[in-house]
Design a protein around this motif. Structure first.
Motif, PDB file in Angstrom:
ATOM      1  N   ALA A   1      62.898  55.549 -39.951  1.00 15.13           N
ATOM      2  CA  ALA A   1      61.989  55.988 -41.063  1.00 15.13           C
ATOM      3  C   ALA A   1      61.897  55.695 -42.550  1.00 15.13           C
ATOM      4  O   ALA A   1      60.673  54.994 -42.697  1.00 15.13           O
ATOM      5  CB  ALA A   1      62.123  57.306 -41.041  1.00 15.13           C
ATOM      6  N   SER A   2      63.224  56.008 -42.838  1.00 16.97           N
ATOM      7  CA  SER A   2      63.393  55.943 -44.777  1.00 16.97           C
ATOM      8  C   SER A   2      63.098  54.213 -44.642  1.00 16.97           C
ATOM      9  O   SER A   2      62.764  53.760 -45.848  1.00 16.97           O
ATOM     10  CB  SER A   2      64.780  56.206 -45.391  1.00 16.97           C
ATOM     11  N   LEU A   3      64.084  52.960 -44.330  1.00 15.93           N
ATOM     12  CA  LEU A   3      64.009  52.003 -44.586  1.00 15.93           C
ATOM     13  C   LEU A   3      63.038  51.007 -44.375  1.00 15.93           C
ATOM     14  O   LEU A   3      61.908  50.632 -44.767  1.00 15.93           O
ATOM     15  CB  LEU A   3      65.234  51.348 -43.513  1.00 15.93           C
ATOM     16  N   CYS A   4      61.877  51.860 -43.804  1.00 15.74           N
ATOM     17  CA  CYS A   4      60.021  51.272 -43.169  1.00 15.74           C
ATOM     18  C   CYS A   4      59.267  52.018 -43.632  1.00 15.74           C
ATOM     19  O   CYS A   4      58.345  51.301 -43.850  1.00 15.74           O
ATOM     20  CB  CYS A   4      60.288  50.920 -41.319  1.00 15.74           C
ATOM     21  N   GLY A   5      59.346  52.841 -44.188  1.00 17.66           N
ATOM     22  CA  GLY A   5      59.107  53.688 -45.344  1.00 17.66           C
ATOM     23  C   GLY A   5      57.743  54.593 -43.964  1.00 17.66           C
ATOM     24  O   GLY A   5      56.702  54.966 -44.588  1.00 17.66           O
TER      25      GLY A   5
ATOM     26  N   ALA B   1      55.400  46.284 -35.591  1.00 20.22           N
ATOM     27  CA  ALA B   1      56.948  46.134 -34.690  1.00 20.22           C
ATOM     28  C   ALA B   1      57.506  45.264 -35.708  1.00 20.22           C
ATOM     29  O   ALA B   1      58.643  44.919 -35.410  1.00 20.22           O
ATOM     30  CB  ALA B   1      56.185  45.574 -33.724  1.00 20.22           C
ATOM     31  N   THR B   2      56.591  44.009 -36.588  1.00 24.21           N
ATOM     32  CA  THR B   2      57.848  43.199 -37.900  1.00 24.21           C
ATOM     33  C   THR B   2      58.334  44.315 -38.664  1.00 24.21           C
ATOM     34  O   THR B   2      59.493  43.757 -39.206  1.00 24.21           O
ATOM     35  CB  THR B   2      56.921  42.890 -38.854  1.00 24.21           C
ATOM     36  N   GLU B   3      57.757  45.053 -38.822  1.00 26.79           N
ATOM     37  CA  GLU B   3      59.351  46.057 -39.772  1.00 26.79           C
ATOM     38  C   GLU B   3      60.233  46.478 -39.312  1.00 26.79           C
ATOM     39  O   GLU B   3      61.409  46.665 -39.938  1.00 26.79           O
ATOM     40  CB  GLU B   3      58.314  47.618 -39.972  1.00 26.79           C
ATOM     41  N   LEU B   4      60.516  46.390 -37.677  1.00 24.30           N
ATOM     42  CA  LEU B   4      61.813  46.906 -37.174  1.00 24.30           C
ATOM     43  C   LEU B   4      62.156  45.466 -36.776  1.00 24.30           C
ATOM     44  O   LEU B   4      63.732  45.884 -36.477  1.00 24.30           O
ATOM     45  CB  LEU B   4      61.609  47.605 -35.891  1.00 24.30           C
ATOM     46  N   VAL B   5      61.816  44.422 -37.501  1.00 23.24           N
ATOM     47  CA  VAL B   5      63.314  42.971 -36.924  1.00 23.24           C
ATOM     48  C   VAL B   5      64.062  43.060 -37.490  1.00 23.24           C
ATOM     49  O   VAL B   5      64.219  43.368 -38.985  1.00 23.24           O
ATOM     50  CB  VAL B   5      61.968  42.175 -36.740  1.00 23.24           C
TER      51      VAL B   5
ATOM     52  N   MET C   1      71.367  52.033 -35.816  1.00 28.72           N
ATOM     53  CA  MET C   1      70.638  52.721 -36.917  1.00 28.72           C
ATOM     54  C   MET C   1      70.253  53.607 -36.211  1.00 28.72           C
ATOM     55  O   MET C   1      69.422  53.932 -35.555  1.00 28.72           O
ATOM     56  CB  MET C   1      69.421  51.613 -37.386  1.00 28.72           C
ATOM     57  N   LYS C   2      70.125  54.754 -36.934  1.00 28.18           N
ATOM     58  CA  LYS C   2      70.115  56.000 -36.797  1.00 28.18           C
ATOM     59  C   LYS C   2      67.985  55.657 -37.237  1.00 28.18           C
ATOM     60  O   LYS C   2      67.857  55.408 -37.675  1.00 28.18           O
ATOM     61  CB  LYS C   2      70.568  56.792 -37.284  1.00 28.18           C
ATOM     62  N   VAL C   3      67.878  57.358 -36.174  1.00 31.11           N
ATOM     63  CA  VAL C   3      65.824  57.084 -36.771  1.00 31.11           C
ATOM     64  C   VAL C   3      65.959  57.508 -37.358  1.00 31.11           C
ATOM     65  O   VAL C   3      64.305  57.179 -38.730  1.00 31.11           O
ATOM     66  CB  VAL C   3      65.733  58.152 -35.052  1.00 31.11           C
ATOM     67  N   VAL C   4      66.740  58.410 -38.284  1.00 31.50           N
ATOM     68  CA  VAL C   4      66.418  58.863 -40.212  1.00 31.50           C
ATOM     69  C   VAL C   4      66.190  58.010 -40.844  1.00 31.50           C
ATOM     70  O   VAL C   4      65.649  57.811 -41.556  1.00 31.50           O
ATOM     71  CB  VAL C   4      67.241  59.967 -39.992  1.00 31.50           C
ATOM     72  N   GLU C   5      67.641  56.596 -40.465  1.00 28.56           N
ATOM     73  CA  GLU C   5      68.003  55.518 -41.392  1.00 28.56           C
ATOM     74  C   GLU C   5      66.377  54.355 -40.917  1.00 28.56           C
ATOM     75  O   GLU C   5      66.006  54.076 -42.654  1.00 28.56           O
ATOM     76  CB  GLU C   5      68.812  54.946 -41.146  1.00 28.56           C
TER      77      GLU C   5
END
Lengths: 141, 108
Positions: free
Chosen positions: B7-11, B101-105, B1-5
């Motif tokens: 940031a958007s997905l995790c808010g 971190a759990t947001e990244l899972v 996943m891209k950094v920009v995606e």
């Protein structure tokens, strides 16, 4: 063997905020030379740890980076207090850094171990009261 | 996943994103800079509460894909300029490090 490319830096000893400038410059130089990202990462981190060590402990020093066909050699030299017990200094978690240094996120006792971890060869010459020279090699070929 | 995606997905708030197309792979949490340099993998997301100029140098040299400042920690404008110039992506999370971190899972 052809002559190496040599980069020389003076490391300012009194400022954490400028520490790392030589490492960043080397990173850019190696990128221009077309070395792989993993080699660049290893050289950059080993050199940055060395730079930080010279700022924390030795009031600065010099860094010379030589790029040969088959390896990168980093020579860090200072006129600091020297390392009393190199075996202890090489242990993960052992540090003589001050509390103010630690508050910046340094002084974890991982600097020299990281330098060893990321290089293929590391040699420390240190004399108490005279200074320390660390020579590191990273194979590229 | 891209950094920009990510940031958007995790808010996560974007403090600077000079290289938003960079791919993120894995994550590392830590505030002691030498631990991060010794353990964080290239291309990972680095979650920390440290916010001094050395964080930018470490992120650049350790070649992480982005820094995520946890606990609502932020950077002053001067440091954001430095990070932008050095191509370091910096995101910000209001959550503590674990919850960040759990947001990244499942995403990185």
């Amino acid at each position: 063997m052809s002559e190496p490319l040599v980069f020389h830096f003076d490391i300012n000893g009194d400022d954490f905020s400028t520490a790392g400038q030589a490492s960043v410059q080397i990173k850019n130089n190696l990128r221009q030379l077309g070395l792989s990202p993993e080699i660049i990462r290893r050289v950059s981190i080993a050199m940055y740890e060395g730079e930080i060590n010279m700022v924390i402990h030795a009031n600065g020093g010099t860094a010379d980076v030589k790029v040969y066909e088959d390896c990168v050699e980093i020579i860090l030299a200072d006129n600091g207090p020297g390392i009393k017990d190199i075996d202890m200094a090489m242990k993960e978690g052992y540090s003589t850094a001050s509390d103010s240094t630690r508050s910046l996120g340094f002084g974890a006792g991982m600097g020299l171990p990281n330098m060893k971890r990321y290089t293929d060869d590391m040699k420390i010459d240190s004399t108490v009261g005279v200074g320390t020279t660390v020579t590191m090699k990273i194979n590229i070929a | 996943m891209k950094v920009v995606e990510l940031a958007s997905l995790c808010g996560f708030e974007v403090l600077c994103m000079p290289d938003g197309d960079r791919q993120v792979s894995g994550a590392y949490i830590g505030d002691l800079l030498s631990w991060v340099m010794g353990r964080a993998r290239a291309d990972s997301a680095w979650i920390t509460i440290m916010s001094n100029v050395n964080v930018i140098a470490v992120a650049s040299l350790a070649d992480v894909a982005c820094v995520i400042l946890a606990e609502g920690v932020t950077l002053d404008d001067e440091l954001i300029k430095t990070a932008t110039a050095k191509g370091v992506n910096i995101l910000k999370s209001e959550l503590p490090a674990y919850e960040t971190a759990t947001e990244l899972v499942g995403k990185v």
